[in-house]
Design a protein around this motif. Structure first.
Motif, PDB file in Angstrom:
ATOM      1  N   PHE A 103      48.620  32.305  21.813  1.00  0.00           N
ATOM      2  CA  PHE A 103      48.992  33.689  22.481  1.00  0.00           C
ATOM      3  C   PHE A 103      50.275  33.908  22.453  1.00  0.00           C
ATOM      4  N   MET A 104      51.117  32.709  22.709  1.00  0.00           N
ATOM      5  CA  MET A 104      52.754  33.009  22.904  1.00  0.00           C
ATOM      6  C   MET A 104      53.131  33.455  21.571  1.00  0.00           C
ATOM      7  N   GLU A 105      52.722  32.922  20.289  1.00  0.00           N
ATOM      8  CA  GLU A 105      53.021  33.290  18.928  1.00  0.00           C
ATOM      9  C   GLU A 105      52.592  34.966  18.889  1.00  0.00           C
ATOM     10  N   TRP A 106      51.540  35.250  19.254  1.00  0.00           N
ATOM     11  CA  TRP A 106      51.481  36.697  19.380  1.00  0.00           C
ATOM     12  C   TRP A 106      52.253  37.543  20.100  1.00  0.00           C
ATOM     13  N   PHE A 107      52.404  37.009  21.269  1.00  0.00           N
ATOM     14  CA  PHE A 107      53.134  37.734  22.336  1.00  0.00           C
ATOM     15  C   PHE A 107      54.639  37.886  21.873  1.00  0.00           C
ATOM     16  N   GLU A 108      55.259  37.035  21.351  1.00  0.00           N
ATOM     17  CA  GLU A 108      56.732  36.922  20.765  1.00  0.00           C
ATOM     18  C   GLU A 108      56.766  37.845  19.881  1.00  0.00           C
ATOM     19  N   LYS A 109      55.954  38.370  18.943  1.00  0.00           N
ATOM     20  CA  LYS A 109      55.906  39.316  17.907  1.00  0.00           C
ATOM     21  C   LYS A 109      55.524  40.831  18.371  1.00  0.00           C
ATOM     22  N   LEU A 110      55.096  40.793  19.683  1.00  0.00           N
ATOM     23  CA  LEU A 110      54.557  42.106  20.003  1.00  0.00           C
ATOM     24  C   LEU A 110      55.724  43.319  20.372  1.00  0.00           C
ATOM     25  N   ARG A 111      55.499  44.365  20.077  1.00  0.00           N
ATOM     26  CA  ARG A 111      56.054  45.579  20.552  1.00  0.00           C
ATOM     27  C   ARG A 111      54.982  46.428  21.118  1.00  0.00           C
ATOM     28  N   LEU A 112      54.909  47.137  22.099  1.00  0.00           N
ATOM     29  CA  LEU A 112      54.190  48.009  22.811  1.00  0.00           C
ATOM     30  C   LEU A 112      53.724  49.014  21.896  1.00  0.00           C
ATOM     31  N   PRO A 113      52.501  49.568  21.882  1.00  0.00           N
ATOM     32  CA  PRO A 113      52.046  50.471  20.960  1.00  0.00           C
ATOM     33  C   PRO A 113      52.404  51.999  21.471  1.00  0.00           C
ATOM     34  N   ALA A 114      51.940  52.979  20.588  1.00  0.00           N
ATOM     35  CA  ALA A 114      52.320  54.314  21.045  1.00  0.00           C
ATOM     36  C   ALA A 114      51.853  55.060  22.299  1.00  0.00           C
ATOM     37  N   TYR A 115      52.253  55.774  22.949  1.00  0.00           N
ATOM     38  CA  TYR A 115      51.866  56.434  23.769  1.00  0.00           C
ATOM     39  C   TYR A 115      51.532  57.986  23.743  1.00  0.00           C
ATOM     40  N   HIS A 116      50.756  58.640  24.475  1.00  0.00           N
ATOM     41  CA  HIS A 116      50.619  60.127  24.300  1.00  0.00           C
ATOM     42  C   HIS A 116      50.999  60.783  25.768  1.00  0.00           C
ATOM     43  N   LEU A 117      51.973  61.715  25.680  1.00  0.00           N
ATOM     44  CA  LEU A 117      52.421  62.315  26.893  1.00  0.00           C
ATOM     45  C   LEU A 117      52.376  63.938  26.778  1.00  0.00           C
TER      46      LEU A 117
END
Length: 433
Positions: A103-117
C-alpha cells in the motif's frame, strides 16, 4: 505560535496553500483506503460535492479561478520522505507498521486524479471519477478547500485590526469551552474537525489549545498532518463510505442485506482484530444490530453519528447485554454535531454504564457563530457541506442514516433500501453541521 490574523491578512501572498500535504486528511481515510486497495481496488466510483445549506451560494462567493488553483495544487502533491517515514514506521493504536508495504509503495507514487467543476444556479458542481482508492482521497481536501475559501471570501475585506479582534474572540470562545470541559473526570475527547474547518491554521491552533487546556483528556486528532507535526495520536477507524459502496455493488436484495456485514468482515481481516469499532447507522442502527452476527458483539465499541445520540447509546447497551457482553467494558464514540453542552450531558449520563469518547468536529474547528455579523446574517457560521460517493460501478449509492435529513440517494433506491433493511418511521433532527 502563529499570528493567524496576520497570515490571513496576507494569504494572497500564496504562502498558505489550503491543502499542503496528501496527509492533511483524516486518519480514517487512510485506513479505509488501505482496505479498499486490498479488497476492491478496481471498483469505479463517483464522488460529488453536496451542499445541504442551499441558501449559502458558494459559487457566488468563491472565485472559480481561485478554486481551480487550489484544486490543481492538490494534484501536484505527493508524499514527502518524512511523511512516508511517519506512516511506515509510526505506532498507531499500539500497532507498528499499520500500513502495509504494498500500500505504501502505491501511495508514495500517487497523484490525485482529475476533477470536474462547473457552476449551476449559484452552487459548484464538483465531481471526481475513477478507481475507488484514488478518488476517495479527494473527499477531505475538496471539503477543506471549499470551507476555507468561503472563510477567505468573508474575511477578505477586513483590515488587520478587524482580523485581530475576530481571532481574539474566536480564541476566547474556544478557551471558554475548554474550561467548561476541564472539570469532568474521565473525559476522552479527540479532534474530528478537518473536513469543515475554518482553515488549516485555525485547526492547528485549536488542536494545540485542546492539548494545552485538557492535557490527558485530549486523546488526539483525526488529522494526520497535524498529528505528525505535533507528536499526537492520529485517531479514526472507518466511515459510511464503505457500506455505501459495498451495498451499491450488491447484485440482489439478499446480497444488499449482507453487504454492511461483509464490510466489517473485510475490516476485521484487514486489521487482524484491531480498530474494531462498528458504525451501525448507515441503514438504521436498530435493524443493523438486530441482524448482526454474534462475532460483531465481541468488537470493542460503536460510533454514533446520527439521530438521537443518547437513544442510540441505549440501543447499543441493550444489544450488548442481549448478546451476553458487559457494556461497562465497551466503548461508545459520539461524533455527530457535538458541542460542549452535549458532550458534558452524554459523559455524565453514561458514566459507569459504558466507556465514552467524543469526536468533536466542526463546532471546535469552525465555531465563528456570532463573531462576524453583517446586518442580520451570521457570515462565518458553519454549514453542512459533504462530499460523498454517489455511484459505484455505475450503480447509485444510498445512505439512510438514523436521521432522515441526512439520507441520500435516488428516491426509488431509498425506498428499496428501507424495505430491505426494515427501516420504518424515523424522527427528523436538525442538521447543524
Amino acid at each position: 505560535m502563529v499570528d493567524i490574523a496576520t497570515r490571513v491578512y496576507n494569504h494572497k501572498w500564496k504562502i498558505d496553500p489550503i491543502v499542503r500535504s496528501l496527509i492533511d486528511t483524516d486518519f480514517y481515510k487512510m485506513l479505509m483506503c488501505q482496505s479498499v486497495f486490498r479488497n476492491k481496488p478496481n471498483t469505479q466510483v463517483t464522488f460529488s460535492l453536496i451542499n445541504r445549506a442551499k441558501d449559502i451560494r458558494l459559487a457566488d462567493m468563491i472565485d472559480e479561478g481561485e478554486l481551480r488553483e487550489q484544486l490543481d495544487h492538490v494534484r501536484t502533491l505527493s508524499l514527502t520522505r518524512g511523511e512516508s517515514t511517519w506512516l511506515r514506521g509510526n505506532t498507531f493504536y499500539g500497532k507498528r507498521q499499520m500500513f502495509r508495504p504494498d500500500f505504501m509503495e502505491w501511495f508514495e507514487k500517487l497523484r490525485l486524479p482529475a476533477y470536474h467543476l462547473e457552476k449551476i444556479d449559484g452552487q459548484y458542481e464538483l465531481t471526481f471519477e475513477g478507481s475507488w482508492p484514488e478518488v476517495m482521497l479527494w473527499e477531505i481536501p475538496a471539503l477543506s478547500i471549499l470551507m476555507e475559501l468561503r472563510s477567505r471570501a468573508v474575511t477578505g475585506h477586513m483590515d488587520k485590526f478587524e482580523l485581530q479582534i475576530l481571532y481574539a474572540r474566536a480564541m476566547t470562545k474556544l478557551w471558554e469551552k475548554i474550561e467548561l470541559l476541564k472539570p469532568h473526570d474521565g473525559l476522552r475527547i479527540a479532534d474530528f474537525g478537518t473536513r469543515r474547518r475554518h482553515s488549516y491554521l485555525w485547526q492547528d491552533w485549536c488542536v494545540q489549545a485542546m492539548g494545552e487546556g485538557l492535557c490527558d483528556k485530549f486523546v488526539g486528532t483525526s488529522n494526520c498532518h497535524i498529528a505528525m507535526n505535533n507528536d499526537l495520536e492520529a485517531v479514526g477507524t472507518n466511515a459510511h463510505e464503505l457500506p455505501m459502496v459495498y451495498s451499491a455493488l450488491a447484485q440482489d436484495d439478499a446480497a444488499l442485506a449482507q453487504a454492511p456485514y461483509d464490510v466489517l468482515s473485510d475490516w476485521q481481516d484487514e486489521h487482524e482484530g484491531n480498530l474494531r469499532i462498528i458504525l451501525p447507522d448507515t441503514y438504521g442502527t436498530q435493524g443493523f444490530l438486530d441482524r448482526a452476527p454474534d462475532w460483531l458483539a465481541g468488537w470493542t465499541g460503536i460510533r454514533i453519528d446520527s439521530g438521537d445520540p443518547a437513544g442510540a447509546a441505549e440501543v447499543a447497551i441493550n444489544w450488548w447485554r442481549s448478546r451476553g457482553e458487559d457494556p461497562t467494558k465497551k466503548l461508545v464514540i459520539f461524533s455527530d454535531g457535538l458541542d460542549t453542552d452535549k458532550i458534558i450531558e452524554l459523559h455524565q449520563k453514561f458514566a459507569g454504564r459504558v466507556k465514552t469518547s467524543f469526536g468533536w468536529g466542526t463546532l471546535m474547528t469552525n465555531d465563528f457563530r456570532g463573531l462576524n455579523m453583517s446586518g442580520k446574517t451570521d457570515t462565518l457560521a458553519p454549514f453542512s457541506l459533504v462530499c460523498k460517493a454517489v455511484k459505484a460501478n455505475g450503480n447509485p449509492t444510498v445512505k439512510l442514516s438514523d436521521n432522515p435529513k441526512k439520507a441520500m440517494g435516488p428516491a426509488d433506491e431509498v425506498e428499496r433500501y428501507k424495505r430491505v433493511f426494515g427501516v420504518g418511521e424515523q424522527r427528523a433532527m436538525e442538521v447543524v453541521v
